[in-house]
Design a protein around this motif. Structure first.
Motif, PDB file in Angstrom:
ATOM      1  N   SER A 138       0.840  -1.198   0.000  1.00  0.00           N
ATOM      2  CA  SER A 138       0.000   0.000   0.000  1.00  0.00           C
ATOM      3  C   SER A 138       0.876   1.249   0.000  1.00  0.00           C
ATOM      4  O   SER A 138       2.091   1.186   0.147  1.00  0.00           O
ATOM      5  N   GLY A 139       0.219   2.402  -0.161  1.00  0.00           N
ATOM      6  CA  GLY A 139       0.931   3.653   0.041  1.00  0.00           C
ATOM      7  C   GLY A 139       1.116   4.512  -1.186  1.00  0.00           C
ATOM      8  O   GLY A 139       0.393   4.389  -2.179  1.00  0.00           O
ATOM      9  N   LEU A 140       2.091   5.412  -1.100  1.00  0.00           N
ATOM     10  CA  LEU A 140       2.274   6.492  -2.058  1.00  0.00           C
ATOM     11  C   LEU A 140       2.639   6.003  -3.453  1.00  0.00           C
ATOM     12  O   LEU A 140       3.577   5.228  -3.633  1.00  0.00           O
ATOM     13  N   TYR A 164       9.775   3.411   3.199  1.00  0.00           N
ATOM     14  CA  TYR A 164       8.700   2.442   3.411  1.00  0.00           C
ATOM     15  C   TYR A 164       8.605   2.110   4.888  1.00  0.00           C
ATOM     16  O   TYR A 164       9.625   1.945   5.565  1.00  0.00           O
ATOM     17  N   LEU A 165       7.400   1.996   5.387  1.00  0.00           N
ATOM     18  CA  LEU A 165       7.129   1.519   6.737  1.00  0.00           C
ATOM     19  C   LEU A 165       6.825   0.027   6.645  1.00  0.00           C
ATOM     20  O   LEU A 165       6.142  -0.415   5.703  1.00  0.00           O
ATOM     21  N   LEU A 251       3.908  -3.921   4.377  1.00  0.00           N
ATOM     22  CA  LEU A 251       4.843  -3.039   3.686  1.00  0.00           C
ATOM     23  C   LEU A 251       4.031  -1.886   3.094  1.00  0.00           C
ATOM     24  O   LEU A 251       3.050  -2.112   2.372  1.00  0.00           O
ATOM     25  N   HIS A 252       4.451  -0.665   3.408  1.00  0.00           N
ATOM     26  CA  HIS A 252       3.668   0.517   3.057  1.00  0.00           C
ATOM     27  C   HIS A 252       4.599   1.630   2.593  1.00  0.00           C
ATOM     28  O   HIS A 252       5.542   2.011   3.300  1.00  0.00           O
ATOM     29  N   SER A 253       4.358   2.154   1.384  1.00  0.00           N
ATOM     30  CA  SER A 253       5.127   3.283   0.864  1.00  0.00           C
ATOM     31  C   SER A 253       4.737   4.534   1.654  1.00  0.00           C
ATOM     32  O   SER A 253       3.641   5.073   1.482  1.00  0.00           O
TER      33      SER A 253
END
Length: 279
Positions: A138-140, A164-165, A251-253
Motif C-alpha cells: 500500500s501507500g504512495l 517504506y514503513l 509493507l507501506h510506501s
C-alpha cells in the motif's frame, strides 16, 4: 475510409511522428501504420511525408488517410478506491490500497486514476505512474499528468527519496545492505547474492520511534521483500518470501521527497509527501 485529423499538443511535443501515431491509433496494428508511411498516406502541415522520425511540435496538424474507426475516445469508468494525497497540474500523488494491481486488470490502479482524471484519448500521452508498487503493498504512488512531467520524473527517479514503513523482526538501528539479484531459470524466482553479476539492490533499514523503515537507494522489483527474507527477517505476512502468515503484507510506501527537479517541476524540490498508516 476515414480521415483522421488532429493537432499535436504540448504532450506530443518531442515525440516522433511514428511513436505519436502508435499512441494515437492504439487499436490499429503497427504493420498498418508502417504501410501508411510507405505509401505516404500521412500529411504534416499539409505536406505528405514518410518521415517516421519527424519530431512533433505543438500545433502541427497531422492528417492520416485510409484508417477505419481508429480514433476511439476511451472513457474509463472504474470504481475509485484510492485516496488523494496531493494534486496539481503536473502530478497526482495517491495512497494505493492493498490488493490493487498497478496494471493489467479492469480494476487496476491505472484505470482508477484515468477514471478520476476523466481521461479521454485526445493526444499521444496517457497519465502514467512513476515506478510501481506490488499488489500487496500500500501507500504512495506518483502519477505524471503531462508528458513533460513523466519524462523528467523518470529521468530523475533516483533523485526521489523513497521510504517504506514495515513490520519485521530485524534488530538493527541502522543497516545498509547491497545485494545482486538474478532470476533462477529453473524456479523462475529471483535470488540474491553478495557479489556481481546481477541487478544491484541497495537498501537502508532503520528503526525510528520503535517503528521500522526501509529507504531504497535503488528501485528494483521486490527489493525490500527479497533483502529482508535473505537476511532472515522477512516482512510479516509475506508468504511469498517466507514471512509468517498474517492478514496482509506489512509493507507501506510511507514518504517521498523530491530533489534536483528542473524547469516546470522545480517548484517541487525538497517537497515531501507523507502517507501514514495505522496497523
Amino acid at each position: 475510409m476515414n480521415i483522421i485529423k488532429f493537432k499535436a499538443t504540448k504532450n506530443d511535443e518531442g515525440r516522433t511522428l511514428f511513436k505519436c501515431l502508435i499512441k494515437q491509433l492504439d487499436n490499429v496494428p503497427i504493420s498498418v501504420i508502417e504501410k501508411l508511411f510507405r505509401i505516404k498516406d500521412i500529411k504534416i502541415n499539409g505536406k505528405k511525408t514518410n518521415n517516421k522520425s519527424y519530431s512533433l511540435i505543438a500545433g502541427d496538424e497531422v492528417i492520416v488517410y485510409g484508417i477505419k474507426d481508429s480514433q476511439t475516445k476511451v472513457l474509463y469508468s472504474t470504481p475509485i478506491k484510492f485516496r488523494i494525497i496531493y494534486e496539481d497540474k503536473n502530478i497526482l500523488v495517491i495512497d494505493k490500497p492493498i490488493n490493487v494491481s498497478m496494471h493489467g486488470f479492469v480494476d487496476c490502479l491505472d484505470n482508477q486514476v484515468l477514471t478520476y482524471l476523466n481521461y479521454q484519448h485526445s493526444d499521444s500521452f496517457k497519465p502514467a505512474s512513476i515506478g510501481r508498487l506490488d499488489r500487496s503493498t500500500s501507500g504512495l504512488v506518483i502519477y505524471a499528468k503531462t508528458y513533460q512531467a513523466l519524462v523528467q520524473l523518470n529521468e530523475k527517479i533516483n533523485k526521489i527519496e523513497k521510504y517504506y514503513l514495515l513490520k519485521s523482526d530485524f534488530p538493527w538501528n541502522k543497516k545498509e545492505v547491497t545485494f545482486y539479484g538474478r532470476k533462477n531459470i529453473k524456479t523462475h524466482r529471483m535470488e540474491l547474492f553478495n557479489k556481481k553479476p546481477g541487478i544491484k539492490m541497495q537498501t537502508i533499514f532503520f528503526i525510528d520511534d520503535n517503528k521500522k523503515y526501509a529507504k531504497i537507494l535503488t528501485g528494483k522489483k521486490h527489493q525490500i521483500r527479497l533483502s529482508l527474507s535473505y537476511l532472515g527477517f522477512p516482512i510479516y505476512g509475506d508468504k511469498k518470501y517466507s514471512g509468517r502468515f498474517d492478514k496482509r503484507v506489512y509493507l507501506h510506501s510511507y514518504k517521498v521527497i523530491f530533489h534536483s527537479l528542473e524547469k516546470e517541476l522545480e517548484y517541487l524540490n525538497d517537497t515531501q509527501f507523507v502517507c501514514d498508516i495505522k496497523w
